[in-house]
Write an enzyme that holds these catalytic residues in place. Structure first.
Site: not given
Ligand code: UT7
Length: 326
Positions: A112, A253, A283
């Site tokens: 990215c 980004h 993204n």
């Molecule tokens: O371009 C390169 C750079 N990339 C980035 O900058 C990405 C950086 N990371 C992020 O943007 C975030 O970490 C995400 C958007 C990918 C994820 O958000 P988060 O707030 O960190 O969520 P998480 O991964 O901690 O997941 C929280 C919960 C989990 O459920 P439990 O374990 O708490 O029951 C996930 O399973 O949300 C669940 N979850 C979803 N639920 C509905 C994960 N993806 C989804 C989804 N829909 N698509």
């Protein structure tokens, strides 16, 4: 001498995939995606479109704005992690489609942050007088390497391309003031596409283990991103004797609205100074910074002499910032 961005262009494929569409593919919902990322829809390349096709469309628009004939381009550098083929470079395919024989052409890989790495490279050639102009492109079709069974990642990405044309300027008030780049390869495991290269060449097992798709430890990437982006933006401001208050515009980004809000807050930059479009595109990796720049430019948000800060981070991890007097 400095290099100046004299043309911008962008392109996104026609097909749009909304959060509602994704609800039919994986166990997710619009509310979760909007609240956690800010994304509402993304564009998807159709099966006939490769990365160079998107890059070409963006390049044509940037060249038109720069009033530069395609055959006169002297250097083409494309930031991409989804090249048309492992080789030749996507830049070579763009050169051929432009009908150009003069330019040398190559790709850079910084996920990215690819467009900033490409910009930094071209800037050195233009500012040193080695070339009179350069075409810098960020282009990716990450939806081709998304795992559509993994809700943690497939909701995030979209396809697009953005382009910038650089020329030298003698105007002491304008041009690219600095580009700061960093990498930390010890974090390669938190965001990568493990299969298909020399480590895990294509095989039935690699396909069965879904190693040809993007793997991301989202929360870990999130934490690194906020810290690294703040640091590299401060580095750019300090190097130029500026403060956040001097900035007219920020082009960042577009990975996650929460990452951006938090980075802007830490830097003390009001949110309205940062052009956002991730709600429409998601993204788009290397394409993110130049497409956002092009939108802000065509919306009349950039005035000659304005201080503009660009920032990006991605797999590697690799990140950077560029400070520009527009
Ligand atoms: O371009 C390169 C750079 N990339 C980035 O900058 C990405 C950086 N990371 C992020 O943007 C975030 O970490 C995400 C958007 C990918 C994820 O958000 P988060 O707030 O960190 O969520 P998480 O991964 O901690 O997941 C929280 C919960 C989990 O459920 P439990 O374990 O708490 O029951 C996930 O399973 O949300 C669940 N979850 C979803 N639920 C509905 C994960 N993806 C989804 C989804 N829909 N698509």
């Amino acid at each position: 001498m400095r290099s100046l961005i004299v043309g911008t262009g962008s392109y996104a494929p026609k097909k749009v995939l909304t959060n509602a569409d994704l609800e039919k593919i994986v166990d997710t919902n619009d509310q979760w995606i909007v609240e956690r990322t800010g994304i509402r829809e993304r564009h998807i390349a159709d099966s006939s479109e490769a990365t160079s096709d998107l890059a070409y469309q963006a390049a044509v628009k940037a060249l038109e704005m720069a009033r530069l004939a395609p055959e006169d381009v002297e250097m083409i550098v494309v930031g991409t992690v989804t090249p048309d083929m492992p080789f030749p470079s996507t830049a070579c395919f763009v050169q051929a489609r432009l009908g150009n024989k003069k330019a040398f052409a190559f790709d850079v890989t910084a996920a990215c942050a690819g467009s900033l790495y490409a910009l930094a490279t071209a800037d050195r050639f233009v500012a040193s007088g080695a070339v009179k102009n350069a075409l810098v492109i960020g282009a990716d079709t990450l939806t081709r390497v998304c795992d559509w069974t993994d809700r943690n990642t497939c909701i995030l990405f979209g396809d697009a391309a953005g382009a910038m044309v650089l020329k030298p300027t003698d105007d002491p008030r304008r041009g690219i003031l600095s580009v700061h780049l960093h990498a930390d390869g010890s974090l390669a495991n938190i965001l990568n596409q493990p299969g298909g290269g020399s480590r895990h060449p294509f095989s039935q097992q690699v396909l069965d283990e879904r190693l040809t798709y993007i793997k991301m430890k989202g929360p870990e990437v999130y934490k690194v991103a906020v810290r690294a982006l703040e640091d590299v933006c401060r580095e750019a401001l300090d190097a130029n004797g500026m403060t956040a208050g001097d900035l007219a515009q920020v082009i960042a980004h577009q990975a996650n609205k929460r990452i951006l809000d938090s980075t802007l807050h830490r830097l003390g930059v009001p949110a309205e100074k940062c052009w956002m479009n991730l709600e429409k595109y998601g993204n788009t990796s290397s394409a993110s910074v130049p497409t956002t720049l092009d939108e802000a430019n065509r919306a009349g948000r950039l005035n000659a002499g304005d201080a503009l800060l660009m920032m990006a981070i991605g797999g590697g991890m690799a990140w950077g910032s560029a400070l520009v007097r527009w």
